[in-house]
Design a protein around this motif. Structure first.
Motif, short mmCIF file in Angstrom:
data_model
loop_
_atom_site.label_atom_id
_atom_site.label_comp_id
_atom_site.label_asym_id
_atom_site.label_seq_id
_atom_site.Cartn_x
_atom_site.Cartn_y
_atom_site.Cartn_z
N ALA A 17 2.69 6.19 12.12
CA ALA A 17 1.85 7.39 12.00
C ALA A 17 0.77 7.19 10.94
N VAL A 18 1.09 6.48 9.87
CA VAL A 18 0.10 6.21 8.82
C VAL A 18 -1.01 5.31 9.38
N THR A 19 -0.61 4.26 10.09
CA THR A 19 -1.59 3.37 10.71
C THR A 19 -2.46 4.12 11.70
N ARG A 20 -1.85 4.99 12.48
CA ARG A 20 -2.61 5.75 13.47
C ARG A 20 -3.64 6.65 12.79
N VAL A 71 0.49 9.79 2.18
CA VAL A 71 -0.65 9.04 2.69
C VAL A 71 -1.10 9.60 4.03
N ARG A 72 -0.14 9.90 4.89
CA ARG A 72 -0.48 10.48 6.20
C ARG A 72 -1.26 11.78 6.05
N ASP A 73 -0.79 12.68 5.16
CA ASP A 73 -1.46 13.97 4.98
C ASP A 73 -2.84 13.81 4.34
N LEU A 74 -2.97 12.85 3.44
CA LEU A 74 -4.27 12.61 2.82
C LEU A 74 -5.27 12.12 3.86
N SER A 80 0.82 -1.21 0.00
CA SER A 80 0.00 0.00 0.00
C SER A 80 0.85 1.26 0.00
N VAL A 81 2.02 1.19 0.58
CA VAL A 81 2.89 2.36 0.73
C VAL A 81 4.31 1.95 0.39
N GLU A 114 -12.18 2.46 2.00
CA GLU A 114 -11.53 1.19 1.67
C GLU A 114 -10.01 1.34 1.70
N TRP A 115 -9.52 2.48 1.24
CA TRP A 115 -8.08 2.72 1.33
C TRP A 115 -7.63 2.79 2.79
N ALA A 116 -8.43 3.42 3.63
CA ALA A 116 -8.10 3.48 5.05
C ALA A 116 -8.07 2.08 5.66
N PHE A 117 -9.00 1.21 5.26
CA PHE A 117 -8.99 -0.17 5.74
C PHE A 117 -7.70 -0.88 5.32
N LYS A 118 -7.27 -0.66 4.08
CA LYS A 118 -6.04 -1.30 3.60
C LYS A 118 -4.84 -0.86 4.43
N TRP A 119 -4.72 0.44 4.65
CA TRP A 119 -3.56 0.94 5.39
C TRP A 119 -3.60 0.55 6.86
N SER A 120 -4.77 0.48 7.44
CA SER A 120 -4.87 0.08 8.84
C SER A 120 -4.52 -1.39 9.04
N ALA A 121 -4.82 -2.22 8.04
CA ALA A 121 -4.59 -3.67 8.17
C ALA A 121 -3.19 -4.09 7.75
N ASP A 122 -2.43 -3.21 7.12
CA ASP A 122 -1.11 -3.56 6.58
C ASP A 122 -0.08 -3.59 7.71
#
Length: 523
Positions: free
Chosen positions: A221-224, A185-188, A105-106, A204-212
């Motif tokens: 910080a991205v996960t947070r 990604v963090r700023d978005l 994702s990142v 859905e993108w937030a779900f992807k980043w949270s689960a990665d």
């Protein structure tokens, strides 16, 4: 002189963004930019999107981002090298010749998706130079603390035309999938958090980043930010649907209305509510045991009603607790407290259990002194046995004995010795006693939550009400994960790698169940 139109003034003021310095954006300047964005017609959006793309390209090609890429490249070179050596030795469960993580994702994350144990082994055996570790930590810290002008660019785009902005952003994300910068990604995500409503594509993108898991390890910080976004929308949905009159849930609603106070009040509420859930679980386990022992007694009706009330309480309290679970998992020793809470071993319940352990220790020591007395063994040897090699403690306990006979002068002196040794005995045996207590409570909880058990202790109407309660199944699953984690954590032969991996696995299991629940809440 004719007054400039809002879009012309907006684009003129946006030129300051080209310097990529967020410190140049003062409060009044930002307020004026957002005001102008709100007055700008959406037909000017293509020009704004072009400006945003140029600023993103400029930011990603800046000197500090190029330096960050070089540092992370060197860091992951050491990680990859260690992975190959460990895989060759048969210590890893991945194929280092294939990209295990699929589509990342990142960007700037490990090449493979390691298990928690494999990751701990690789990091421990990689022998990364200290200077590289410090540089990587600095990059991670910078991602946590510093923000770029890109966040305000996204926010201004949203003010001009939210729907077209989200569409443009999701197209950009899809186009650059696998090569997304962590700062971007963090700023978005921070810009998305400002909006009251978002389309499913953004969530859905937030779900992807949270689960990665790779993102969580390298760029927390991205996960947070992803967790904060999902938490906000899940709790909003919960507020619209939940109608429980519980004082605890009313307190949560009050805290959510005062969002300017940060996460500390929510964390305090969460810790208190987890303790309440543990108390409720312990309470309905005891009630169920009493009902199974004698279901036909005169008090069975009120016990069934009390049991159903506790189940309803847990059913209402569990969803917001799990949604807020990311808060407690991020604090020191939070996962350990979260695991113990499901067995009623936190707060006052933990203190009550410790008091019972202390009383058990006193009885054990008294029995030892009396048995040794019958066998002709003096108190000096008994004291020596229960000092566990602590010379200072042994000398202090000897002062309670008669110097000439090495016997107690009175029962009061013996009680003083027992009282002090009980503290050391309880501490020395705490792990095994706690393990036995967790195992006992886990067996009781699984027995109570079993469908056959509930059918026996509840009336047919009450059972029909709780038969399809998903919260009880989630509670049983998390309790199983918690017991497994606590067992691995307490094992005396567990090395540091396995101990850390056990906590990471438990946190990952809780996070996965949290995301599943949030998906259901947002449907």
């Amino acid at each position: 002189m004719a007054r400039r139109t809002p879009h012309l003034e907006l684009f003129e003021r946006l030129r300051v963004f080209e310097r990529l310095n967020p410190d140049l954006l003062t409060g009044p300047e930002l307020a004026r930019l957002h005001q102008l964005a709100g007055q700008t017609d959406s037909r000017h959006f293509p020009r704004l999107a072009g400006l945003a793309q140029r600023l993103i390209d400029s930011y990603l090609s800046s000197p500090w981002k190029r330096e960050e890429q070089q540092i992370l490249g060197e860091y992951f070179h050491y990680i990859e090298q260690a992975s190959r050596l460990l895989a060759a030795a048969g210590e890893l469960n991945i194929d280092v010749d294939t990209r295990g993580a699929g589509e990342q994702s990142v960007a700037l994350v490990p090449r493979h998706l390691y298990s928690s144990l494999d990751w701990c082994k690789v990091v421990n055996k990689a022998r990364i130079p200290r200077t590289v570790i410090r540089a990587v930590d600095a990059a991670r810290r910078r991602n946590q603390l510093l923000y770029s002008v890109i966040e305000e660019v996204f926010a201004i785009m949203h003010r001009v035309d939210l729907d077209r902005s989200i569409e443009w952003e999701t197209v950009y994300l899809e186009k650059n999938r696998g090569d997304l910068d962590s700062d971007l990604v963090r700023d978005l995500l921070r810009a998305w958090r400002r909006e009251r409503e978002l389309p499913r594509s953004a969530l859905e993108w937030a779900f992807k980043w949270s689960a990665d898991r790779n993102i969580e390890r390298q760029w927390p910080a991205v996960t947070r930010e992803a967790d904060l976004l999902l938490r906000k929308h899940a709790l909003t949905s919960w507020q619209d649907r939940e109608r429980s009159g519980s004082a605890n849930l009313a307190h949560l609603r009050l805290l959510l209305e005062r969002q300017d106070r940060g996460d500390k009040p929510l964390l305090e509420w969460l810790e208190s509510s987890i303790t309440d859930i543990g108390s409720s679980v312990h309470f309905f386990v005891d009630l169920s045991r009493a009902l199974l022992a004698d279901p036909n007694e005169a008090t069975a009706d009120w016990r069934r009603a009390a049991l159903l009330r506790e189940i309803r309480k847990v059913e209402a309290l569990f969803p917001p607790v799990l949604v807020l679970g990311d808060l407690i998992l991020s604090v020191p020793n939070g996962a350990y407290g979260f695991a113990l809470a499901f067995f009623g071993l936190t707060g006052d319940n933990r203190r009550n259990w410790e008091q019972r352990v202390h009383e058990f220790s006193r009885r054990t020591l008294l029995k030892a002194f009396l048995n040794d007395l019958r066998r002709g063994i003096g108190p000096l040897e008994t004291i020596r046995r229960f000092c566990y090699g602590d010379r200072d403690l042994f000398l202090r306990m000897m002062s309670h004995l008669d110097f000439a006979t090495s016997e107690f002068d009175s029962l009061e002196e013996r009680e003083k010795v027992i009282e002090e040794l009980a503290v050391y005995y309880a501490s020395y045996h705490e792990n095994e006693l706690l393990a036995a207590e967790v195992a006992r409570r886990y067996r009781d909880l699984m027995r109570v939550l079993h469908e056959d058990s509930l059918r026996r202790v509840l009336s047919p109407q009450q059972f029909a009400e709780v038969e399809h309660c998903e919260v009880l199944r989630d509670l049983a699953s998390i309790a199983a994960d918690a017991r497994r984690y606590l067992a691995r954590r307490r094992a005396l032969d567990t090395d540091l790698e396995h101990m850390v991996a056990a906590e990471l696995d438990f946190a990952t299991a809780v996070r996965q169940r949290r995301l599943v629940l949030i998906r259901k809440m947002l449907v």
